[in-house]
Design a protein around this motif. Structure first.
Motif, PDB file in Angstrom:
ATOM      1  N   UNK A  17      -6.070  17.628 -13.548  1.00 13.77           N
ATOM      2  CA  UNK A  17      -4.683  17.647 -14.623  1.00 13.77           C
ATOM      3  C   UNK A  17      -4.489  18.903 -14.478  1.00 13.77           C
ATOM      4  N   UNK A  18      -5.706  19.735 -15.236  1.00 12.37           N
ATOM      5  CA  UNK A  18      -4.861  21.138 -15.201  1.00 12.37           C
ATOM      6  C   UNK A  18      -4.630  21.899 -14.408  1.00 12.37           C
ATOM      7  N   UNK A  19      -5.279  21.671 -12.758  1.00 14.45           N
ATOM      8  CA  UNK A  19      -4.381  22.406 -11.037  1.00 14.45           C
ATOM      9  C   UNK A  19      -3.382  22.717 -11.403  1.00 14.45           C
ATOM     10  N   UNK A  20      -3.118  23.964 -11.216  1.00 14.68           N
ATOM     11  CA  UNK A  20      -1.610  24.327 -11.040  1.00 14.68           C
ATOM     12  C   UNK A  20      -1.030  24.316 -12.676  1.00 14.68           C
ATOM     13  N   UNK A  21      -1.209  24.215 -13.289  1.00 15.91           N
ATOM     14  CA  UNK A  21      -0.807  25.131 -14.848  1.00 15.91           C
ATOM     15  C   UNK A  21      -1.302  25.439 -15.346  1.00 15.91           C
ATOM     16  N   UNK A  22      -3.049  26.100 -14.987  1.00 19.34           N
ATOM     17  CA  UNK A  22      -3.420  27.229 -15.646  1.00 19.34           C
ATOM     18  C   UNK A  22      -4.852  27.799 -14.223  1.00 19.34           C
ATOM     19  N   UNK A  23      -4.971  28.381 -14.221  1.00 18.90           N
ATOM     20  CA  UNK A  23      -6.263  29.650 -13.609  1.00 18.90           C
ATOM     21  C   UNK A  23      -7.456  28.906 -14.290  1.00 18.90           C
ATOM     22  N   UNK A  24      -7.640  28.613 -13.364  1.00 16.26           N
ATOM     23  CA  UNK A  24      -9.393  27.793 -13.710  1.00 16.26           C
ATOM     24  C   UNK A  24     -10.585  28.943 -13.907  1.00 16.26           C
ATOM     25  N   UNK A  25     -11.456  28.546 -14.355  1.00 18.05           N
ATOM     26  CA  UNK A  25     -12.213  29.190 -14.508  1.00 18.05           C
ATOM     27  C   UNK A  25     -13.315  29.083 -12.958  1.00 18.05           C
ATOM     28  N   UNK A  26     -14.034  30.757 -12.473  1.00 12.17           N
ATOM     29  CA  UNK A  26     -14.791  30.441 -11.195  1.00 12.17           C
ATOM     30  C   UNK A  26     -15.685  29.382 -10.830  1.00 12.17           C
ATOM     31  N   UNK A  27     -16.215  28.656 -12.643  1.00 11.80           N
ATOM     32  CA  UNK A  27     -17.038  27.049 -11.235  1.00 11.80           C
ATOM     33  C   UNK A  27     -16.463  26.445 -11.205  1.00 11.80           C
ATOM     34  N   UNK A  28     -14.950  26.102 -12.330  1.00  7.02           N
ATOM     35  CA  UNK A  28     -14.571  24.821 -12.480  1.00  7.02           C
ATOM     36  C   UNK A  28     -13.556  24.969 -10.916  1.00  7.02           C
ATOM     37  N   UNK A  29     -12.768  25.932 -10.391  1.00  8.29           N
ATOM     38  CA  UNK A  29     -13.062  26.528  -9.656  1.00  8.29           C
ATOM     39  C   UNK A  29     -13.164  25.867  -8.159  1.00  8.29           C
ATOM     40  N   UNK A  30     -14.304  26.153  -8.638  1.00  7.39           N
ATOM     41  CA  UNK A  30     -15.381  25.698  -7.154  1.00  7.39           C
ATOM     42  C   UNK A  30     -15.560  24.710  -6.937  1.00  7.39           C
ATOM     43  N   UNK A 211       6.339  17.796 -13.454  1.00  5.23           N
ATOM     44  CA  UNK A 211       5.651  16.831 -13.474  1.00  5.23           C
ATOM     45  C   UNK A 211       5.094  17.316 -12.150  1.00  5.23           C
ATOM     46  N   UNK A 212       4.629  16.358 -11.655  1.00  6.35           N
ATOM     47  CA  UNK A 212       3.769  16.478 -10.429  1.00  6.35           C
ATOM     48  C   UNK A 212       3.489  15.602  -9.128  1.00  6.35           C
ATOM     49  N   UNK A 213       4.067  15.858  -7.756  1.00  8.97           N
ATOM     50  CA  UNK A 213       3.853  15.786  -6.728  1.00  8.97           C
ATOM     51  C   UNK A 213       2.937  15.072  -5.877  1.00  8.97           C
ATOM     52  N   UNK A 214       2.656  13.951  -6.146  1.00  7.98           N
ATOM     53  CA  UNK A 214       0.912  13.515  -5.769  1.00  7.98           C
ATOM     54  C   UNK A 214       0.997  14.223  -4.113  1.00  7.98           C
ATOM     55  N   UNK A 215       2.008  14.391  -3.221  1.00  6.48           N
ATOM     56  CA  UNK A 215       1.557  14.523  -2.031  1.00  6.48           C
ATOM     57  C   UNK A 215       1.402  15.750  -1.758  1.00  6.48           C
ATOM     58  N   UNK A 216       2.024  16.931  -2.741  1.00  6.76           N
ATOM     59  CA  UNK A 216       1.722  18.405  -2.396  1.00  6.76           C
ATOM     60  C   UNK A 216       0.940  18.758  -3.711  1.00  6.76           C
ATOM     61  N   UNK A 217       0.947  18.130  -4.680  1.00  5.31           N
ATOM     62  CA  UNK A 217       0.426  18.425  -5.630  1.00  5.31           C
ATOM     63  C   UNK A 217       0.639  20.049  -6.657  1.00  5.31           C
ATOM     64  N   UNK A 218       2.239  19.455  -6.196  1.00  6.38           N
ATOM     65  CA  UNK A 218       3.236  21.058  -7.036  1.00  6.38           C
ATOM     66  C   UNK A 218       2.729  20.467  -7.972  1.00  6.38           C
ATOM     67  N   UNK A 219       3.302  21.579  -9.719  1.00  9.63           N
ATOM     68  CA  UNK A 219       4.222  20.871 -10.724  1.00  9.63           C
ATOM     69  C   UNK A 219       5.069  21.525 -10.001  1.00  9.63           C
ATOM     70  N   UNK A 220       5.730  20.411 -10.867  1.00 11.18           N
ATOM     71  CA  UNK A 220       7.205  21.044 -11.222  1.00 11.18           C
ATOM     72  C   UNK A 220       8.593  20.580 -10.842  1.00 11.18           C
ATOM     73  N   UNK A 231      12.686  14.007  -5.858  1.00 17.74           N
ATOM     74  CA  UNK A 231      12.036  14.419  -4.246  1.00 17.74           C
ATOM     75  C   UNK A 231      11.747  16.052  -4.602  1.00 17.74           C
ATOM     76  N   UNK A 232      10.597  15.459  -4.284  1.00 16.09           N
ATOM     77  CA  UNK A 232       9.618  17.578  -4.555  1.00 16.09           C
ATOM     78  C   UNK A 232      10.565  18.089  -3.400  1.00 16.09           C
ATOM     79  N   UNK A 233      10.009  19.511  -3.437  1.00 13.67           N
ATOM     80  CA  UNK A 233      10.758  20.461  -2.740  1.00 13.67           C
ATOM     81  C   UNK A 233       9.032  20.494  -0.769  1.00 13.67           C
ATOM     82  N   UNK A 234       8.699  19.540  -0.938  1.00 11.01           N
ATOM     83  CA  UNK A 234       7.591  19.538  -0.095  1.00 11.01           C
ATOM     84  C   UNK A 234       8.921  18.027   0.627  1.00 11.01           C
TER      85      UNK A 234
END
Length: 298
Positions: A17-30, A211-220, A231-234
């Motif tokens: 849910x956070x992905x694409x909305x904030x930069x995750x810290x290194x541990x969460x990202x990995x 809103x998030x696209x379930x296909x490409x995961x892009x937010x907005x 329709x998403x940009x993808x």
């Protein structure tokens, strides 16, 4: 039949849910990267096993006394088959029986993890009074995986040998009562909570809206069509009502509290009338007037 399938934990549900909305810290990202890649490979194997006979379990964790995790277990012919799925891609070489990527990342636990899990499965069967054979295999599921060098092959299945797995399990196979009891027992000792997954909550007010696209995961996603579809940009077309409902649910996960219609309008960019209709139809209301908030319906 599958009596257990993968259920995303609260930790990874939140990170996605956070992905694409904030930069995750290194541990969460990995952790999220490895989880996403791993689940993608496991879904391929799940689809392969779907038509197969036997009693099947996907994603089982058992305390042995340490926590042992099993990607796939299949009970068939008085044998407990264990498949560990690896979604490695690219060129690897064998060095001292370890898998080394072209970027010199050493995966030192591939076979040791399999052997440890195999040993604990044998102990579980003995402890619970089941006289079953145990067969454990590592499955390299990715078609882009290449391996150079020699290694003991009896416990390894490469992509070109995966079809043989589905051919082994007869779709018409009928498990006997003892096999059913083993499946029930394994399911009963599954540990649904992982004590090592601790959530670091990010500031909701500093997250990117949209809103998030379930296909490409892009937010907005923008409401450019002004109809029942988005329709998403993808290029992916989405049902507006369903996308809005999922967006509100994601908001609630991120905020960890109820949301107002005004907040949802600001978050999604959709018309207030559309938002209110969705909130009233799918969520619980608390309070009156401008103080009214909505929560997930239990």
């Amino acid at each position: 039949m599958f009596i257990k399938t993968h259920l995303r934990s609260d930790y990874y549900h939140y990170l996605q849910a956070v992905e694409g909305r904030r930069i995750l810290d290194e541990v969460d990202h990995l952790n999220l990267r490895n989880y996403t890649r791993g689940i993608a490979g496991e879904k391929v194997f799940y689809n392969l096993l779907m038509p197969c006979g036997g009693i099947k379990l996907w994603d089982l964790s058992i305390r042995t006394p340490a926590l042992s995790q099993y990607d796939f277990l299949v009970i068939y012919g008085r044998t407990l088959f264990h498949f560990e799925i690896k979604n490695f891609s690219g060129h690897y070489r064998i060095l001292n029986n370890q898998f080394v990527s072209e970027h010199d990342h050493v995966h030192h636990d591939v076979l040791s993890q399999l052997n440890r899990a195999h040993y604990h499965l044998q102990k579980i069967l003995i402890k619970n009074g089941f006289d079953f054979k145990v067969v454990s295999k590592v499955v390299f599921i990715n078609a882009d995986f290449r391996l150079r060098g020699s290694i003991e092959q009896k416990d390894i299945i490469m992509r070109n040998g995966i079809k043989e797995i589905s051919g082994y399990f007869d779709p018409e196979y009928v498990p006997d009562s003892t096999e059913k009891k083993l499946g029930e027992r394994l399911l009963s000792i599954h540990q649904s909570k992982n004590i090592f997954e601790r959530i670091y909550y990010y500031d909701f007010n500093r997250m990117a809206k949209g809103m998030r696209c379930p296909n490409c995961r892009k937010v907005g996603i923008k409401d450019q069509l002004k109809r029942k579809k988005l329709q998403c940009e993808c290029g992916h077309l989405l049902d507006k009502a369903e996308t809005l409902k999922k967006s509100i649910e994601e908001m609630m996960i991120l905020k960890r509290a109820g949301v107002s219609s005004r907040e949802v309008v600001e978050w999604t960019g959709l018309h207030e009338r559309v938002v209110r209709r969705c909130l009233v139809e799918h969520f619980n209301a608390d309070g009156q007037g401008k103080a009214r908030t909505f929560t997930i319906r239990s």
